[in-house]
Design a protein around this motif. Structure first.
Motif, mmCIF file in Angstrom:
data_model
loop_
_atom_site.group_PDB
_atom_site.id
_atom_site.type_symbol
_atom_site.label_atom_id
_atom_site.label_comp_id
_atom_site.label_asym_id
_atom_site.label_seq_id
_atom_site.Cartn_x
_atom_site.Cartn_y
_atom_site.Cartn_z
ATOM 1 N N UNK A 34 0.831 -1.197 0.000
ATOM 2 C CA UNK A 34 0.000 0.000 0.000
ATOM 3 C C UNK A 34 0.868 1.250 0.000
ATOM 4 N N UNK A 35 0.334 2.326 -0.574
ATOM 5 C CA UNK A 35 0.984 3.632 -0.572
ATOM 6 C C UNK A 35 0.008 4.617 0.060
ATOM 7 N N UNK A 36 0.427 5.233 1.163
ATOM 8 C CA UNK A 36 -0.434 6.162 1.896
ATOM 9 C C UNK A 36 0.120 7.571 1.776
ATOM 10 N N UNK A 37 -0.762 8.575 1.877
ATOM 11 C CA UNK A 37 -0.265 9.945 1.981
ATOM 12 C C UNK A 37 -0.867 10.640 3.188
ATOM 13 N N UNK A 38 -0.234 11.746 3.570
ATOM 14 C CA UNK A 38 -0.577 12.425 4.813
ATOM 15 C C UNK A 38 -1.973 13.015 4.799
ATOM 16 N N UNK A 39 -2.590 13.126 3.634
ATOM 17 C CA UNK A 39 -3.960 13.636 3.551
ATOM 18 C C UNK A 39 -4.985 12.524 3.753
ATOM 19 N N UNK A 40 -4.514 11.323 4.041
ATOM 20 C CA UNK A 40 -5.421 10.206 4.253
ATOM 21 C C UNK A 40 -5.668 9.392 3.011
ATOM 22 N N UNK A 41 -4.994 9.685 1.895
ATOM 23 C CA UNK A 41 -5.192 8.925 0.665
ATOM 24 C C UNK A 41 -4.584 7.539 0.746
ATOM 25 N N UNK A 42 -5.241 6.577 0.146
ATOM 26 C CA UNK A 42 -4.781 5.188 0.099
ATOM 27 C C UNK A 42 -4.671 4.757 -1.355
ATOM 28 N N UNK A 43 -3.544 4.163 -1.706
ATOM 29 C CA UNK A 43 -3.339 3.614 -3.047
ATOM 30 C C UNK A 43 -2.687 2.240 -2.921
ATOM 31 N N UNK A 44 -2.581 1.564 -4.039
ATOM 32 C CA UNK A 44 -1.879 0.290 -4.129
ATOM 33 C C UNK A 44 -0.562 0.527 -4.857
ATOM 34 N N UNK A 45 0.464 -0.227 -4.521
ATOM 35 C CA UNK A 45 1.753 -0.136 -5.194
ATOM 36 C C UNK A 45 2.210 -1.507 -5.658
ATOM 37 N N UNK A 46 2.981 -1.535 -6.749
ATOM 38 C CA UNK A 46 3.478 -2.775 -7.348
ATOM 39 C C UNK A 46 4.992 -2.832 -7.152
#
Length: 259
Positions: free
Chosen positions: A43-55
Motif C-alpha cells: 500500500x501507498x499512503x499519503x498524509x492527507x489520508x489517501x490510500x493507493x496500491x503499489x506494485x
C-alpha cells in the motif's frame, strides 16, 4: 475521478488503522479476496489520508499511479509485519513526465504513472512483479484487476485486504496505445458490477502473462464512482520511461513477453 483520493482518515496512523477494519468477503467491488501476485504488492499512503496500491518492481522500487504521489503529498509505503503496521518513508518519487493532474477534468491525455524509490530493501517476503512487454490486450479478452481498495464504495474501513476481480477488456472510445478499459463481463460497463474503487489506484491489471496495466480511474452509475468501467495505464508503451528511471536508481524491472 481520481479513485485513490478522499479516503476519510487523518494522518498516516489513522490511514493505516482505517485500512484494516472489518471487511466482507466480496471485494475490489464485487470481487473476491486474494488474487495474482499478492506478494508483489503493498500500500501507498499519503498524509492527507489517501490510500493507493503499489506494485513491487525490485527490492527498492515501487510502481503506482502518479495522482497518488502528486502535489507534494508526503508518502509512506505501508504493509503489516506480524500484525503491526510498517510505514516507510520513500527516498524519492518520479512522476511520468506526461502526467497531467488536471487531465480528467479537461479531457486531456495523461500518463498516470509514478515510481517510488526506497532507501532500504523490502523484506524477503516481497517479490518483483512481472510486467508484460508485448501486444496490447484485445477487446473481449479476459483480465484480472487487483488492489487494496474498498469493498464498499466510500467506506474507508473496508480497505486493506488484497482483492481481485475478473473483468473483460473493452474499447468504449476506440483502441489506443495508452489506456486499457475494462468492465464486468455481465454488466459490460452498462450495469453495475465488479471493478476498481477507492484505494485500487496504482494496483495491477493482469492477463495470463503478467501485469499489463496500472489502475488509474473508474466510473460508476449515477451518484457513484465505482462499478461500471475501470481504467488502467498500459505498461508496455511506457517501458522506456520505467527502465530509464530505474536504471538511474541502480534498479531493474522484470519484463516478460506475452504469449
Amino acid at each position: 475521478m481520481h479513485i485513490a483520493n478522499r479516503i476519510a482518515a487523518i494522518g498516516f496512523a489513522c490511514a493505516a488503522a482505517s485500512s484494516f477494519g472489518p471487511s466482507p468477503a466480496q471485494a475490489v467491488v464485487a470481487g473476491q479476496e486474494g488474487g495474482p501476485a499478492a506478494g508483489s504488492t503493498l500500500m501507498v499512503l499519503n498524509a492527507r489520508g489517501g490510500v493507493c496500491t503499489g506494485i513491487v518492481l525490485s527490492a527498492r522500487a515501487i510502481l503506482t499511479a502518479a495522482h497518488c504521489a502528486a502535489g507534494g503529498a508526503e508518502l509512506r509505503v505501508h504493509w503489516r509485519d506480524a500484525g503491526e503496521p510498517v510505514l516507510i518513508v520513500p527516498a524519492s518519487v518520479s512522476l511520468h513526465p506526461e502526467f497531467d493532474a488536471g487531465a480528467i477534468r479537461s479531457r486531456r491525455r495523461t500518463i498516470d504513472l509514478a515510481l517510488i524509490r526506497l532507501t532500504e530493501p523490502l523484506p524477503g517476503r516481497f517479490s518483483a512483479a512481472s510486467l508484460v512487454d508485448g501486444s496490447l490486450p484485445r477487446a473481449g479478452s479476459s483480465i484480472t484487476l487487483a488492489g487494496y481498495g474498498v469493498s464498499r464504495e466510500g467506506e474507508a474501513r473496508s480497505t486493506g485486504t488484497y482483492r481481485s476481480a475478473a473483468l473483460t477488456a473493452v474499447e468504449p472510445y476506440g483502441p489506443g496505445r495508452i489506456l486499457l478499459w475494462a468492465a464486468d463481463n455481465a454488466g459490460g460497463g452498462k450495469r453495475p458490477g465488479a471493478g476498481a474503487c477507492q484505494g485500487d489506484s496504482g494496483g495491477p491489471i493482469f492477463n495470463d502473462g503478467g501485469i499489463v496495466a496500472v489502475t488509474s480511474w473508474s466510473t460508476g452509475p449515477a451518484g457513484r464512482q465505482c462499478g461500471l468501467l475501470s481504467q488502467g495505464v498500459l505498461v508496455a508503451p511506457q517501458r522506456g520511461w520505467i527502465d530509464k528511471t530505474l536504471s538511474k536508481w541502480g534498479e531493474t524491472a522484470r519484463w516478460t513477453r506475452d504469449r
